[in-house]
Design a protein around this motif. Structure first.
Motif, PDB file in Angstrom:
ATOM      1  N   PHE A  24       0.944  -1.202   0.032  1.00  0.00           N
ATOM      2  CA  PHE A  24       0.070  -0.007   0.060  1.00  0.00           C
ATOM      3  C   PHE A  24       0.845   1.184   0.038  1.00  0.00           C
ATOM      4  O   PHE A  24       1.999   0.941   0.334  1.00  0.00           O
ATOM      5  CB  PHE A  24      -0.916  -0.030   1.273  1.00  0.00           C
ATOM      6  N   LYS A  25       0.327   2.466  -0.275  1.00  0.00           N
ATOM      7  CA  LYS A  25       0.895   3.684  -0.250  1.00  0.00           C
ATOM      8  C   LYS A  25       0.125   4.630   0.125  1.00  0.00           C
ATOM      9  O   LYS A  25      -0.871   4.738   0.395  1.00  0.00           O
ATOM     10  CB  LYS A  25       1.596   4.008  -1.455  1.00  0.00           C
ATOM     11  N   ALA A  26       0.584   5.616   1.001  1.00  0.00           N
ATOM     12  CA  ALA A  26      -0.429   6.962   1.393  1.00  0.00           C
ATOM     13  C   ALA A  26      -0.704   7.666   0.271  1.00  0.00           C
ATOM     14  O   ALA A  26      -0.047   7.626  -0.916  1.00  0.00           O
ATOM     15  CB  ALA A  26       0.756   7.924   2.316  1.00  0.00           C
ATOM     16  N   GLY A  27      -2.061   8.280   0.339  1.00  0.00           N
ATOM     17  CA  GLY A  27      -2.642   8.933  -0.742  1.00  0.00           C
ATOM     18  C   GLY A  27      -3.286   8.095  -1.787  1.00  0.00           C
ATOM     19  O   GLY A  27      -3.991   8.642  -2.639  1.00  0.00           O
ATOM     20  N   CYS A  28      -3.192   6.712  -1.435  1.00  0.00           N
ATOM     21  CA  CYS A  28      -3.909   5.993  -2.490  1.00  0.00           C
ATOM     22  C   CYS A  28      -5.395   5.527  -2.082  1.00  0.00           C
ATOM     23  O   CYS A  28      -5.745   5.106  -1.059  1.00  0.00           O
ATOM     24  CB  CYS A  28      -3.202   4.561  -2.614  1.00  0.00           C
ATOM     25  N   ALA A  29      -6.380   5.966  -2.813  1.00  0.00           N
ATOM     26  CA  ALA A  29      -7.772   5.817  -2.539  1.00  0.00           C
ATOM     27  C   ALA A  29      -8.147   4.407  -2.362  1.00  0.00           C
ATOM     28  O   ALA A  29      -8.920   4.008  -1.224  1.00  0.00           O
ATOM     29  CB  ALA A  29      -8.482   6.644  -3.530  1.00  0.00           C
ATOM     30  N   ALA A  30      -7.778   3.646  -3.383  1.00  0.00           N
ATOM     31  CA  ALA A  30      -8.179   2.121  -3.131  1.00  0.00           C
ATOM     32  C   ALA A  30      -7.584   1.665  -1.783  1.00  0.00           C
ATOM     33  O   ALA A  30      -8.208   0.687  -1.302  1.00  0.00           O
ATOM     34  CB  ALA A  30      -7.869   1.599  -4.479  1.00  0.00           C
ATOM     35  N   GLU A  33      -9.629   2.555   1.022  1.00  0.00           N
ATOM     36  CA  GLU A  33     -10.878   1.699   0.964  1.00  0.00           C
ATOM     37  C   GLU A  33     -10.851   0.474   1.593  1.00  0.00           C
ATOM     38  O   GLU A  33     -11.555  -0.144   2.312  1.00  0.00           O
ATOM     39  CB  GLU A  33     -11.759   1.518  -0.376  1.00  0.00           C
ATOM     40  N   LEU A  34      -9.796  -0.321   1.047  1.00  0.00           N
ATOM     41  CA  LEU A  34      -9.381  -1.586   1.619  1.00  0.00           C
ATOM     42  C   LEU A  34      -8.998  -1.530   3.293  1.00  0.00           C
ATOM     43  O   LEU A  34      -9.803  -2.140   3.925  1.00  0.00           O
ATOM     44  CB  LEU A  34      -8.018  -2.104   1.090  1.00  0.00           C
ATOM     45  N   GLU A  35      -8.369  -0.573   3.660  1.00  0.00           N
ATOM     46  CA  GLU A  35      -8.168  -0.218   5.191  1.00  0.00           C
ATOM     47  C   GLU A  35      -9.567   0.217   5.843  1.00  0.00           C
ATOM     48  O   GLU A  35      -9.615  -0.431   7.148  1.00  0.00           O
ATOM     49  CB  GLU A  35      -7.343   0.899   5.461  1.00  0.00           C
ATOM     50  N   GLU A  36     -10.232   0.895   5.244  1.00  0.00           N
ATOM     51  CA  GLU A  36     -11.544   1.261   5.921  1.00  0.00           C
ATOM     52  C   GLU A  36     -12.738   0.401   5.897  1.00  0.00           C
ATOM     53  O   GLU A  36     -13.635   0.433   6.609  1.00  0.00           O
ATOM     54  CB  GLU A  36     -11.645   2.943   5.556  1.00  0.00           C
ATOM     55  N   ILE A  37     -12.969  -0.364   4.628  1.00  0.00           N
ATOM     56  CA  ILE A  37     -14.086  -0.967   4.284  1.00  0.00           C
ATOM     57  C   ILE A  37     -13.802  -2.473   4.462  1.00  0.00           C
ATOM     58  O   ILE A  37     -14.467  -3.273   4.978  1.00  0.00           O
ATOM     59  CB  ILE A  37     -14.559  -0.589   2.960  1.00  0.00           C
ATOM     60  N   THR A  38     -12.784  -2.912   3.513  1.00  0.00           N
ATOM     61  CA  THR A  38     -12.796  -4.259   3.165  1.00  0.00           C
ATOM     62  C   THR A  38     -12.149  -4.970   4.618  1.00  0.00           C
ATOM     63  O   THR A  38     -12.689  -5.980   5.181  1.00  0.00           O
ATOM     64  CB  THR A  38     -11.793  -4.539   2.217  1.00  0.00           C
ATOM     65  N   PHE A  39     -11.126  -4.797   5.144  1.00  0.00           N
ATOM     66  CA  PHE A  39     -10.446  -5.442   6.176  1.00  0.00           C
ATOM     67  C   PHE A  39     -11.094  -5.128   7.588  1.00  0.00           C
ATOM     68  O   PHE A  39     -11.166  -6.297   8.166  1.00  0.00           O
ATOM     69  CB  PHE A  39      -9.093  -4.914   6.489  1.00  0.00           C
ATOM     70  N   PRO A  40     -11.765  -4.427   7.864  1.00  0.00           N
ATOM     71  CA  PRO A  40     -12.551  -4.297   9.221  1.00  0.00           C
ATOM     72  C   PRO A  40     -13.985  -4.973   9.067  1.00  0.00           C
ATOM     73  O   PRO A  40     -14.475  -5.243   9.824  1.00  0.00           O
ATOM     74  CB  PRO A  40     -12.959  -2.915   9.324  1.00  0.00           C
ATOM     75  N   ASN A  41     -14.265  -5.669   7.910  1.00  0.00           N
ATOM     76  CA  ASN A  41     -15.523  -6.465   7.760  1.00  0.00           C
ATOM     77  C   ASN A  41     -15.492  -7.493   8.638  1.00  0.00           C
ATOM     78  O   ASN A  41     -14.620  -8.279   8.683  1.00  0.00           O
ATOM     79  CB  ASN A  41     -15.466  -6.760   6.280  1.00  0.00           C
ATOM     80  N   SER A  96      -5.307  -6.986  -7.134  1.00  0.00           N
ATOM     81  CA  SER A  96      -4.864  -5.758  -7.430  1.00  0.00           C
ATOM     82  C   SER A  96      -6.148  -4.766  -7.273  1.00  0.00           C
ATOM     83  O   SER A  96      -7.094  -5.213  -7.669  1.00  0.00           O
ATOM     84  CB  SER A  96      -4.265  -5.340  -8.885  1.00  0.00           C
ATOM     85  N   GLY A  97      -6.058  -3.460  -6.733  1.00  0.00           N
ATOM     86  CA  GLY A  97      -7.071  -2.651  -6.357  1.00  0.00           C
ATOM     87  C   GLY A  97      -7.894  -2.902  -5.533  1.00  0.00           C
ATOM     88  O   GLY A  97      -7.507  -3.713  -4.605  1.00  0.00           O
ATOM     89  N   TYR A  98      -8.960  -2.109  -5.520  1.00  0.00           N
ATOM     90  CA  TYR A  98      -9.896  -2.437  -4.521  1.00  0.00           C
ATOM     91  C   TYR A  98     -10.632  -3.630  -4.542  1.00  0.00           C
ATOM     92  O   TYR A  98     -11.017  -3.948  -5.594  1.00  0.00           O
ATOM     93  CB  TYR A  98     -11.102  -1.313  -4.277  1.00  0.00           C
ATOM     94  N   ILE A  99     -10.654  -4.271  -3.385  1.00  0.00           N
ATOM     95  CA  ILE A  99     -11.536  -5.888  -3.441  1.00  0.00           C
ATOM     96  C   ILE A  99     -12.801  -5.507  -2.546  1.00  0.00           C
ATOM     97  O   ILE A  99     -12.456  -5.354  -1.153  1.00  0.00           O
ATOM     98  CB  ILE A  99     -10.530  -6.837  -2.899  1.00  0.00           C
ATOM     99  N   GLU A 100     -13.937  -5.851  -2.996  1.00  0.00           N
ATOM    100  CA  GLU A 100     -15.018  -5.845  -1.797  1.00  0.00           C
ATOM    101  C   GLU A 100     -14.925  -6.773  -0.954  1.00  0.00           C
ATOM    102  O   GLU A 100     -14.329  -7.973  -1.105  1.00  0.00           O
ATOM    103  CB  GLU A 100     -16.215  -5.924  -2.787  1.00  0.00           C
ATOM    104  N   PRO A 101     -15.400  -6.606   0.182  1.00  0.00           N
ATOM    105  CA  PRO A 101     -15.262  -7.678   1.375  1.00  0.00           C
ATOM    106  C   PRO A 101     -15.798  -9.009   1.022  1.00  0.00           C
ATOM    107  O   PRO A 101     -15.072  -9.828   1.539  1.00  0.00           O
ATOM    108  CB  PRO A 101     -16.081  -6.906   2.468  1.00  0.00           C
ATOM    109  N   LYS A 102     -16.805  -9.114   0.479  1.00  0.00           N
ATOM    110  CA  LYS A 102     -17.451 -10.405   0.075  1.00  0.00           C
ATOM    111  C   LYS A 102     -16.645 -11.126  -0.809  1.00  0.00           C
ATOM    112  O   LYS A 102     -16.213 -12.533  -0.526  1.00  0.00           O
ATOM    113  CB  LYS A 102     -18.705 -10.359  -0.561  1.00  0.00           C
ATOM    114  N   ARG A 103     -15.958 -10.502  -1.679  1.00  0.00           N
ATOM    115  CA  ARG A 103     -15.019 -11.228  -2.674  1.00  0.00           C
ATOM    116  C   ARG A 103     -13.749 -11.501  -2.196  1.00  0.00           C
ATOM    117  O   ARG A 103     -13.126 -12.820  -2.278  1.00  0.00           O
ATOM    118  CB  ARG A 103     -14.531 -10.107  -4.023  1.00  0.00           C
ATOM    119  N   LEU A 104     -13.199 -10.693  -1.195  1.00  0.00           N
ATOM    120  CA  LEU A 104     -11.832 -11.069  -0.509  1.00  0.00           C
ATOM    121  C   LEU A 104     -12.123 -12.267   0.515  1.00  0.00           C
ATOM    122  O   LEU A 104     -11.277 -13.136   0.398  1.00  0.00           O
ATOM    123  CB  LEU A 104     -11.370  -9.893   0.376  1.00  0.00           C
TER     124      LEU A 104
END
Length: 112
Positions: A24-30, A33-41, A96-104
């Motif tokens: 990951f890198k700072a300033g990366c929107a996707a 999203e992984l940090e705030e939406i997918t991983f905490p699911n 690669s990129g944003y992955i939705e929680p269900k998919r991950l």
């Protein structure tokens, strides 16, 4: 920060669990999203308990960062790569990129 190919190998070999490596890198929107939406699911968090999780910050894009990305045939962030519990790299499982929680969550179930 401060990861090299050798440090990554050492960490992968230090566990008997499958491993997820999150580039990951700072300033990366996707990445955010992984940090705030997918991983905490909740379903994803339950699956993640089976894994060793390694975050590698490539914001500074150091020589080590460049070497790791090249080794794993990756471009930028976010990228998730996986190793099985026998320390084998699983290139066909890269995401690669944003992955939705269900998919991950479903993807993690396929890795032993």
């Amino acid at each position: 920060q401060g990861y090299s190919i050798q440090r990554l190998f050492d960490e992968v070999r230090s566990t008997d669990k499958p491993v997820i490596v999150d580039f990951f890198k700072a300033g990366c929107a996707a990445c955010k999203e992984l940090e705030e939406i997918t991983f905490p699911n909740e379903d994803v968090k339950e699956q993640l308990k089976r894994f060793k999780f390694i975050h590698i910050d490539i914001t500074k894009y150091t020589k080590d960062d460049q070497q790791m990305l090249k080794k794993y045939n990756l471009f930028g962030a976010p990228n998730l790569i996986f190793f099985d519990s026998n320390h084998n790299y699983l290139p066909n499982k890269n995401l690669s990129g944003y992955i939705e929680p269900k998919r991950l969550q479903k993807h993690l179930q396929t890795i032993q």
